[in-house]
Design a protein around this motif. Structure first.
Motif, PDB file in Angstrom:
ATOM      1  N   GLY A 156       0.623  -1.366   0.109  1.00  0.00           N
ATOM      2  CA  GLY A 156       0.032   0.160   0.060  1.00  0.00           C
ATOM      3  C   GLY A 156       0.635   1.202   0.038  1.00  0.00           C
ATOM      4  O   GLY A 156       0.432   2.386   0.537  1.00  0.00           O
ATOM      5  N   SER A 157       2.234   1.469  -0.440  1.00  0.00           N
ATOM      6  CA  SER A 157       2.713   2.430  -0.467  1.00  0.00           C
ATOM      7  C   SER A 157       2.946   3.098  -1.943  1.00  0.00           C
ATOM      8  O   SER A 157       3.379   4.052  -2.124  1.00  0.00           O
ATOM      9  CB  SER A 157       4.110   2.121  -0.075  1.00  0.00           C
ATOM     10  OG  SER A 157       5.028   1.526  -0.922  1.00  0.00           O
ATOM     11  N   LYS A 158       2.236   2.331  -2.914  1.00  0.00           N
ATOM     12  CA  LYS A 158       2.405   2.821  -4.387  1.00  0.00           C
ATOM     13  C   LYS A 158       1.896   4.332  -4.471  1.00  0.00           C
ATOM     14  O   LYS A 158       2.425   5.126  -5.150  1.00  0.00           O
ATOM     15  CB  LYS A 158       1.727   1.884  -5.242  1.00  0.00           C
ATOM     16  CG  LYS A 158       2.058   2.058  -6.772  1.00  0.00           C
ATOM     17  CD  LYS A 158       1.232   0.882  -7.543  1.00  0.00           C
ATOM     18  CE  LYS A 158       2.215   0.568  -8.835  1.00  0.00           C
ATOM     19  NZ  LYS A 158       1.567  -0.792  -9.353  1.00  0.00           N
ATOM     20  N   LYS A 159       0.709   4.505  -4.222  1.00  0.00           N
ATOM     21  CA  LYS A 159      -0.188   5.607  -4.291  1.00  0.00           C
ATOM     22  C   LYS A 159       0.380   6.546  -3.536  1.00  0.00           C
ATOM     23  O   LYS A 159       0.682   8.080  -4.085  1.00  0.00           O
ATOM     24  CB  LYS A 159      -1.670   5.692  -3.823  1.00  0.00           C
ATOM     25  CG  LYS A 159      -2.389   4.645  -4.830  1.00  0.00           C
ATOM     26  CD  LYS A 159      -3.864   4.852  -4.674  1.00  0.00           C
ATOM     27  CE  LYS A 159      -4.734   3.775  -5.262  1.00  0.00           C
ATOM     28  NZ  LYS A 159      -4.844   2.789  -3.955  1.00  0.00           N
ATOM     29  N   SER A 160       1.102   6.597  -2.282  1.00  0.00           N
ATOM     30  CA  SER A 160       1.692   7.553  -1.496  1.00  0.00           C
ATOM     31  C   SER A 160       3.022   8.040  -2.112  1.00  0.00           C
ATOM     32  O   SER A 160       3.467   9.256  -1.885  1.00  0.00           O
ATOM     33  CB  SER A 160       1.991   7.222  -0.012  1.00  0.00           C
ATOM     34  OG  SER A 160       2.101   5.674   0.088  1.00  0.00           O
ATOM     35  N   LEU A 161       3.806   7.362  -2.588  1.00  0.00           N
ATOM     36  CA  LEU A 161       5.062   7.331  -3.245  1.00  0.00           C
ATOM     37  C   LEU A 161       4.948   8.345  -4.306  1.00  0.00           C
ATOM     38  O   LEU A 161       4.425   8.186  -5.261  1.00  0.00           O
ATOM     39  CB  LEU A 161       5.841   6.337  -3.555  1.00  0.00           C
ATOM     40  CG  LEU A 161       7.525   6.541  -3.818  1.00  0.00           C
ATOM     41  CD1 LEU A 161       8.273   6.864  -2.460  1.00  0.00           C
ATOM     42  CD2 LEU A 161       7.820   5.286  -4.321  1.00  0.00           C
ATOM     43  N   LYS A 162       5.315   9.625  -4.274  1.00  0.00           N
ATOM     44  CA  LYS A 162       4.973  10.544  -5.339  1.00  0.00           C
ATOM     45  C   LYS A 162       6.336  10.576  -6.207  1.00  0.00           C
ATOM     46  O   LYS A 162       6.507  11.166  -7.325  1.00  0.00           O
ATOM     47  CB  LYS A 162       4.710  12.038  -4.848  1.00  0.00           C
ATOM     48  CG  LYS A 162       3.207  12.007  -3.984  1.00  0.00           C
ATOM     49  CD  LYS A 162       2.373  12.042  -5.109  1.00  0.00           C
ATOM     50  CE  LYS A 162       1.121  12.398  -4.152  1.00  0.00           C
ATOM     51  NZ  LYS A 162       0.854  11.073  -3.431  1.00  0.00           N
TER      52      LYS A 162
END
Ligand code: PBG
Length: 332
Positions: free
Chosen positions: A215-221
């Protein structure tokens, strides 16, 4: 290499003619001893959750873990590796959930270690499963601060060791963290806890499905290029490994796997230390989808794992571990 003869007296196909002779001359093999099985854990009860980008890999709630460990033991897999899918409301800028004694990883460790002594459990040390920005450390002006991050990684390592983790695996690529973690572990009486350093971890395009899974894909900009290695480099890999050995690493990891077989060989040839390879999520999904769509056949999995052995890896972290472990058990 000296001349080894010439055609027609020498015909290499003679040794390949039958299965038995091929078996006699085989130079590498794969056994369950070579496999490390990564497992994704999540909150809830009785949950087995699909991961969109990783067909055949699931997130499990903790009550499902015992069954998985038993499967690993049955298939003689020496070690599993735990990765948490932290609920979004428990993430923050500093990743403080990493230090919560009741976080997913700690609960799973306690459960496993209470019941099973014969399996190794390895845990990542890095903050990305716990931060809202998806980076592995503490951000200061959009830059991951090395020394501030290490302070937290030390605490995370000590906590995991206290919960029974056998192998602490820093995957964050901060400079100097192996030595600091080793000293802290020793000072707190964890002298026999091993350290597997993700010594050579590239800023790779093959990690996408994993970031989905935790669940870190969306948060990693942004990307992780200012701490993970540039994939154009190989000398630098040797420097990373040399430093980590000096700092006390028990084994080193090269990651990703298949695009970096040259690096595995280089490390193995230069340092006589156990080297592990990580066949990462993107590699897994490409192979899996290739099989699903009839582009390649299933034996490609075995072939991919043998390639790591040929390159000199002692063991392979692979999402195929469960499946291949079972097949190896049934074969012998
Ligand atoms: C995080 C971590 C990553 C992986 C293992 N630990 C991803 C990343 O660095 O962004 C990748 C594993 C995989 O892709 O299977 N520290």
């Amino acid at each position: 290499m000296k001349s080894i003869g010439s055609y027609p007296t020498t015909r290499l196909r003679r040794n390949r003619k039958k299965d038995w002779t091929r078996r006699l001359i085989q130079e590498n093999d794969l056994s369950a001893n070579d496999l490390i099985w990564p497992i994704f854990i999540t909150e809830g009860k009785n949950v087995i959750e699909n991961i969109d980008t990783m067909p055949g890999v699931y997130r499990y709630s903790i009550d499902k873990i015992e069954k998985l460990v038993e499967r690993a033991l049955l298939n003689k897999i020496p070690m599993i590796s735990l990765f948490p899918n932290t609920p979004i409301n428990k993430k923050n800028e500093k990743g403080s959930e990493a230090l919560n004694r009741n976080n997913l990883v700690c609960r799973a460790l306690r459960l496993i270690k209470k019941k099973y002594k014969e399996i190794g459990v390895m845990c990542d040390v890095a903050l990305d499963p716990y931060t809202t920005h998806g980076h592995d450390g503490i951000l200061k002006k959009k830059y991951v601060d090395n020394d501030e991050t290490i302070k937290i990684l030390i605490k995370q390592s000590l906590l995991q060791a206290e919960m029974g983790c056998d192998v602490i695996a820093p995957s964050d690529m901060m400079d100097g963290r192996i030595g600091k973690i080793r000293n802290a572990l020793d000072a707190k009486g964890h002298k026999s806890v091993q350290i597997l350093s993700y010594a050579v971890k590239y800023a790779s395009n093959f990690y996408g499905p994993f970031r989905d899974a935790i669940g870190s894909k969306k948060s990693l900009k942004s990307d992780k290029k200012d701490y993970q290695m540039d994939f154009k480099n190989s000398n630098e890999a040797l420097r990373e490994v040399a430093l980590d050995i000096k700092e006390g690493a028990d084994f080193v990891m090269v990651k990703p796997g298949m695009p970096y077989l040259d690096i595995i060989k280089l490390v193995k040839d230069n340092f006589k230390i156990p080297v592990f390879a990580y066949q990462v999520s993107g590699e897994y999904s490409l192979i899996k989808n290739g099989i699903k769509n009839n582009i390649i056949n299933e034996d490609a999995i075995y072939e991919s794992l043998i390639s790591f052995k040929r390159a000199g890896a002692n063991a392979i972290v692979t999402y195929f571990a469960d499946k291949i472990g079972k097949e190896l058990r049934l074969k012998f």
